[in-house]
Design a protein around this motif. Structure first.
Motif, PDB file in Angstrom:
ATOM      1  N   MET A   1      20.954  56.779  52.159  1.00  0.00           N
ATOM      2  CA  MET A   1      21.950  57.195  51.165  1.00  0.00           C
ATOM      3  C   MET A   1      23.281  56.541  51.494  1.00  0.00           C
ATOM      4  SD  MET A   1      21.201  61.230  50.528  1.00  0.00           S
ATOM      5  CE  MET A   1      22.610  61.378  49.439  1.00  0.00           C
ATOM      6  N   SER A   2      23.990  56.108  50.471  1.00  0.00           N
ATOM      7  CA  SER A   2      25.239  55.372  50.666  1.00  0.00           C
ATOM      8  C   SER A   2      26.330  56.237  51.279  1.00  0.00           C
ATOM      9  CB  SER A   2      25.712  54.803  49.320  1.00  0.00           C
ATOM     10  OG  SER A   2      25.902  55.861  48.383  1.00  0.00           O
ATOM     11  N   ASN A   3      26.242  57.582  51.127  1.00  0.00           N
ATOM     12  CA  ASN A   3      27.306  58.427  51.678  1.00  0.00           C
ATOM     13  C   ASN A   3      27.056  58.834  53.119  1.00  0.00           C
ATOM     14  OD1 ASN A   3      25.190  60.129  51.030  1.00  0.00           O
ATOM     15  ND2 ASN A   3      26.515  61.863  50.602  1.00  0.00           N
ATOM     16  N   ILE A   4      26.004  58.317  53.727  1.00  0.00           N
ATOM     17  CA  ILE A   4      25.759  58.559  55.150  1.00  0.00           C
ATOM     18  C   ILE A   4      26.276  57.347  55.923  1.00  0.00           C
ATOM     19  CG2 ILE A   4      24.047  58.962  56.956  1.00  0.00           C
ATOM     20  CD1 ILE A   4      22.274  60.282  54.883  1.00  0.00           C
ATOM     21  N   GLN A   5      27.322  57.567  56.681  1.00  0.00           N
ATOM     22  CA  GLN A   5      27.926  56.482  57.454  1.00  0.00           C
ATOM     23  C   GLN A   5      27.020  56.119  58.631  1.00  0.00           C
ATOM     24  OE1 GLN A   5      31.574  57.550  59.417  1.00  0.00           O
ATOM     25  NE2 GLN A   5      32.201  55.433  59.772  1.00  0.00           N
ATOM     26  N   PHE A   6      27.001  54.833  58.968  1.00  0.00           N
ATOM     27  CA  PHE A   6      26.200  54.379  60.106  1.00  0.00           C
ATOM     28  C   PHE A   6      27.065  53.562  61.050  1.00  0.00           C
ATOM     29  CE2 PHE A   6      22.956  51.055  61.626  1.00  0.00           C
ATOM     30  CZ  PHE A   6      22.715  51.761  62.799  1.00  0.00           C
ATOM     31  N   ILE A   7      27.160  54.010  62.298  1.00  0.00           N
ATOM     32  CA  ILE A   7      27.863  53.265  63.347  1.00  0.00           C
ATOM     33  C   ILE A   7      26.820  52.860  64.374  1.00  0.00           C
ATOM     34  CG2 ILE A   7      29.646  53.346  65.126  1.00  0.00           C
ATOM     35  CD1 ILE A   7      31.039  55.523  63.476  1.00  0.00           C
ATOM     36  N   ARG A   8      26.582  51.580  64.484  1.00  0.00           N
ATOM     37  CA  ARG A   8      25.520  51.086  65.356  1.00  0.00           C
ATOM     38  C   ARG A   8      25.910  51.176  66.826  1.00  0.00           C
ATOM     39  NH1 ARG A   8      20.967  48.556  64.498  1.00  0.00           N
ATOM     40  NH2 ARG A   8      21.471  48.174  62.296  1.00  0.00           N
ATOM     41  N   ASN A   9      24.958  51.541  67.644  1.00  0.00           N
ATOM     42  CA  ASN A   9      25.146  51.563  69.086  1.00  0.00           C
ATOM     43  C   ASN A   9      25.150  50.123  69.604  1.00  0.00           C
ATOM     44  OD1 ASN A   9      24.916  51.891  71.906  1.00  0.00           O
ATOM     45  ND2 ASN A   9      23.749  53.787  71.675  1.00  0.00           N
ATOM     46  N   GLN A  10      26.244  49.725  70.212  1.00  0.00           N
ATOM     47  CA  GLN A  10      26.373  48.356  70.691  1.00  0.00           C
ATOM     48  C   GLN A  10      25.737  48.141  72.067  1.00  0.00           C
ATOM     49  OE1 GLN A  10      27.534  45.900  68.689  1.00  0.00           O
ATOM     50  NE2 GLN A  10      27.638  47.546  67.147  1.00  0.00           N
ATOM     51  N   ASN A  11      25.276  49.224  72.664  1.00  0.00           N
ATOM     52  CA  ASN A  11      24.643  49.133  73.982  1.00  0.00           C
ATOM     53  C   ASN A  11      23.271  49.806  73.962  1.00  0.00           C
ATOM     54  OD1 ASN A  11      26.922  47.929  75.636  1.00  0.00           O
ATOM     55  ND2 ASN A  11      27.942  49.736  74.775  1.00  0.00           N
ATOM     56  N   PRO A  12      22.331  49.251  73.205  1.00  0.00           N
ATOM     57  CA  PRO A  12      21.010  49.891  73.104  1.00  0.00           C
ATOM     58  C   PRO A  12      20.294  49.917  74.444  1.00  0.00           C
ATOM     59  CG  PRO A  12      20.971  47.690  72.149  1.00  0.00           C
ATOM     60  CD  PRO A  12      22.410  47.997  72.436  1.00  0.00           C
ATOM     61  N   LYS A  13      19.497  50.973  74.606  1.00  0.00           N
ATOM     62  CA  LYS A  13      18.750  51.150  75.845  1.00  0.00           C
ATOM     63  C   LYS A  13      17.389  50.457  75.745  1.00  0.00           C
ATOM     64  CE  LYS A  13      19.461  55.479  75.009  1.00  0.00           C
ATOM     65  NZ  LYS A  13      19.544  56.957  74.970  1.00  0.00           N
ATOM     66  N   PRO A  14      16.807  50.076  76.877  1.00  0.00           N
ATOM     67  CA  PRO A  14      15.445  49.527  76.830  1.00  0.00           C
ATOM     68  C   PRO A  14      14.456  50.620  76.439  1.00  0.00           C
ATOM     69  CG  PRO A  14      16.153  49.852  79.101  1.00  0.00           C
ATOM     70  CD  PRO A  14      17.359  50.100  78.239  1.00  0.00           C
ATOM     71  N   LYS A  15      13.454  50.239  75.671  1.00  0.00           N
ATOM     72  CA  LYS A  15      12.444  51.206  75.246  1.00  0.00           C
ATOM     73  C   LYS A  15      11.510  51.511  76.419  1.00  0.00           C
ATOM     74  CE  LYS A  15      13.949  50.712  70.967  1.00  0.00           C
ATOM     75  NZ  LYS A  15      14.965  49.654  71.203  1.00  0.00           N
ATOM     76  N   PRO A  16      11.188  52.769  76.629  1.00  0.00           N
ATOM     77  CA  PRO A  16      10.296  53.123  77.739  1.00  0.00           C
ATOM     78  C   PRO A  16       8.852  52.741  77.425  1.00  0.00           C
ATOM     79  CG  PRO A  16      10.795  55.054  76.422  1.00  0.00           C
ATOM     80  CD  PRO A  16      11.638  53.941  75.866  1.00  0.00           C
ATOM     81  N   LYS A  17       8.069  52.548  78.471  1.00  0.00           N
ATOM     82  CA  LYS A  17       6.639  52.314  78.295  1.00  0.00           C
ATOM     83  C   LYS A  17       5.953  53.647  77.983  1.00  0.00           C
ATOM     84  CE  LYS A  17       6.617  48.468  81.580  1.00  0.00           C
ATOM     85  NZ  LYS A  17       6.090  47.961  82.887  1.00  0.00           N
ATOM     86  N   SER A  18       4.879  53.570  77.238  1.00  0.00           N
ATOM     87  CA  SER A  18       4.189  54.791  76.813  1.00  0.00           C
ATOM     88  C   SER A  18       3.724  55.633  77.995  1.00  0.00           C
ATOM     89  CB  SER A  18       2.994  54.442  75.924  1.00  0.00           C
ATOM     90  OG  SER A  18       3.427  53.912  74.691  1.00  0.00           O
ATOM     91  N   ASP A  19       3.300  54.981  79.086  1.00  0.00           N
ATOM     92  CA  ASP A  19       2.806  55.750  80.224  1.00  0.00           C
ATOM     93  C   ASP A  19       3.925  56.356  81.065  1.00  0.00           C
ATOM     94  OD1 ASP A  19       3.773  53.460  81.410  1.00  0.00           O
ATOM     95  OD2 ASP A  19       1.878  52.858  82.318  1.00  0.00           O
ATOM     96  N   GLU A  20       5.183  56.083  80.694  1.00  0.00           N
ATOM     97  CA  GLU A  20       6.333  56.665  81.383  1.00  0.00           C
ATOM     98  C   GLU A  20       6.869  57.905  80.675  1.00  0.00           C
ATOM     99  OE1 GLU A  20       8.157  52.413  83.070  1.00  0.00           O
ATOM    100  OE2 GLU A  20       9.093  53.423  81.356  1.00  0.00           O
ATOM    101  N   LEU A  21       6.341  58.184  79.497  1.00  0.00           N
ATOM    102  CA  LEU A  21       6.893  59.242  78.663  1.00  0.00           C
ATOM    103  C   LEU A  21       6.454  60.625  79.125  1.00  0.00           C
ATOM    104  CD1 LEU A  21       6.402  57.653  75.121  1.00  0.00           C
ATOM    105  CD2 LEU A  21       8.515  57.763  76.461  1.00  0.00           C
ATOM    106  N   LYS A  22       7.408  61.538  79.156  1.00  0.00           N
ATOM    107  CA  LYS A  22       7.121  62.940  79.408  1.00  0.00           C
ATOM    108  C   LYS A  22       7.590  63.711  78.182  1.00  0.00           C
ATOM    109  CE  LYS A  22       7.321  62.388  84.406  1.00  0.00           C
ATOM    110  NZ  LYS A  22       7.948  62.809  85.682  1.00  0.00           N
ATOM    111  N   PHE A  23       8.165  64.891  78.354  1.00  0.00           N
ATOM    112  CA  PHE A  23       8.650  65.628  77.188  1.00  0.00           C
ATOM    113  C   PHE A  23      10.139  65.928  77.346  1.00  0.00           C
ATOM    114  CE2 PHE A  23       9.674  69.166  74.462  1.00  0.00           C
ATOM    115  CZ  PHE A  23       9.003  68.859  73.290  1.00  0.00           C
ATOM    116  N   GLY A  24      10.935  65.422  76.394  1.00  0.00           N
ATOM    117  CA  GLY A  24      12.331  65.810  76.300  1.00  0.00           C
ATOM    118  C   GLY A  24      13.250  65.259  77.374  1.00  0.00           C
TER     119      GLY A  24
END
Length: 356
Positions: free
Chosen positions: A1-24
């Motif tokens: 929607m055009s009325n939702i402002q978006f400010i991009r994160n200029q310091n994105p984090k590396p994506k975790p590997k699936s076998d590293e994922l836990k909960f929360g």
């Protein structure tokens, strides 16, 4: 929607590997935020970099607990698409919780548009491995800097995202449940049917006692008679007794109307199973076991979908259910629900909403 402002994160984090994922424990690069004031209503919807928020020590949520939340997931299906499961039901429940805690109603379509936009931005955070998902946590907090007891006049709504691993990393392991008749989670006329932060705070002490005894969670009984089964700490509860699927009725208002609970009821009835929503006492459960009629016990919730129960302890009376193994019906419901969520099963109920 055009009325939702978006400010991009200029310091994105590396994506975790699936076998590293836990909960929360891991969170994505962005979050959705929206503010409320009496003068403007809900306003300034925006997607901004995930990060700390600044609140005054006098902020009302810290003192009077005016806070609610929801929990749902986005999945990467077998086609590689990002989808969600019954999101509008979660949004509607958020508003029911809001009403009970004197929090202003949220425009459901606006919140849905904000969630879709956030998921589209963060689509690369949705893991693809079997059983993994992107957990979605919308929540609202009261933000007035004021120490008087009244509903706040200002609020903040957030949606944060967390990639999570498969709940059952080593196959299904039935959990051990401790039945408490000493403490209560909720009472008729209270907050039990809402996802209020206070409900979960009230459950912690008994849950810690149960863990010390070697049990995973607590099964709560009703606050008046300490006799009728209500729900488990983070799940609704089901019993399969002599071929009939039984779950506590919601009519007292002290049990959370779970989305997964409703999905199991709907699926089971559509497949010809008899399902009863009614009062069920803990005595009835133990008597059914003594007569050899208690076939299965399982919990339902967003995190595990289906969580089989292998043991119940009530007043030091311990019973084993189905020899501590996952029951056929529990496994069937798990396979059907996860099959719909990941696109392996036909979605006859239009529960799945495609994001991208």
């Amino acid at each position: 929607m055009s009325n939702i402002q978006f400010i991009r994160n200029q310091n994105p984090k590396p994506k975790p590997k699936s076998d590293e994922l836990k909960f929360g424990t891991i969170f994505t690069d962005h979050m959705f935020v929206m503010d409320y004031s009496v003068e403007k209503g809900w306003h300034d919807p925006r997607i901004v970099p995930y990060g700390p928020i600044s609140l005054e020590p006098s902020t009302m949520v810290f003192h009077y607990g005016q806070a609610i939340f929801e929990g749902l997931k986005a999945y990467r299906n077998i086609k590689g698409e990002v989808v969600t499961f019954r999101p509008m039901d979660n949004i509607a429940r958020l508003n029911r919780s809001a009403e009970r805690l004197c929090i202003p109603q949220v425009d459901q379509e606006l919140l849905w548009e904000g969630l879709k936009m956030l998921l589209e931005i963060e689509k690369d955070w949705v893991p693809a491995a079997e059983g993994t998902a992107l957990y979605i946590r919308p929540f609202i907090i009261a933000t007035d800097p004021y120490l008087g007891v009244r509903p706040s006049h200002t609020y903040k709504l957030f949606i944060i995202l967390s990639p999570v691993g498969a709940y059952y990393t080593e196959g299904f392991k039935p959990v051990k449940i401790y039945v408490t008749d000493k403490y209560v989670r909720a009472a008729r006329g209270g907050l039990g049917y809402t996802k209020a932060a206070a409900n979960y705070a009230a459950s912690l002490y008994a849950a810690e006692e149960a863990k010390k005894k070697g049990y995973t969670q607590v099964l709560w009984l009703d606050a008046c008679h300490h006799r009728y089964v209500e729900e488990v700490g983070t799940m609704n509860i089901f019993f399969k007794i002599d071929g009939v699927v039984v779950t506590p009725s919601l009519e007292g208002g002290s049990i959370l109307p779970g989305i997964t609970r409703d999905s199991v009821i709907t699926l089971a009835r559509s497949m010809g199973y008899k399902v009863e929503e009614r009062l069920i006492s803990i005595e009835e459960v133990f008597e059914a076991h003594e007569k050899g009629k208690l076939e299965e016990v399982f919990g339902t919730g967003t995190a595990a979908v289906i969580s089989p129960v292998g043991e119940l302890n009530w007043n030091d009376r311990v019973i084993k259910i189905n020899d501590g193994q996952m029951g056929e019906f529990s496994k069937l419901m798990y396979d059907k629900l996860t099959g719909i969520q990941y696109g392996r099963e036909e979605d006859k109920f239009n529960w799945v909403k495609k994001i991208c």
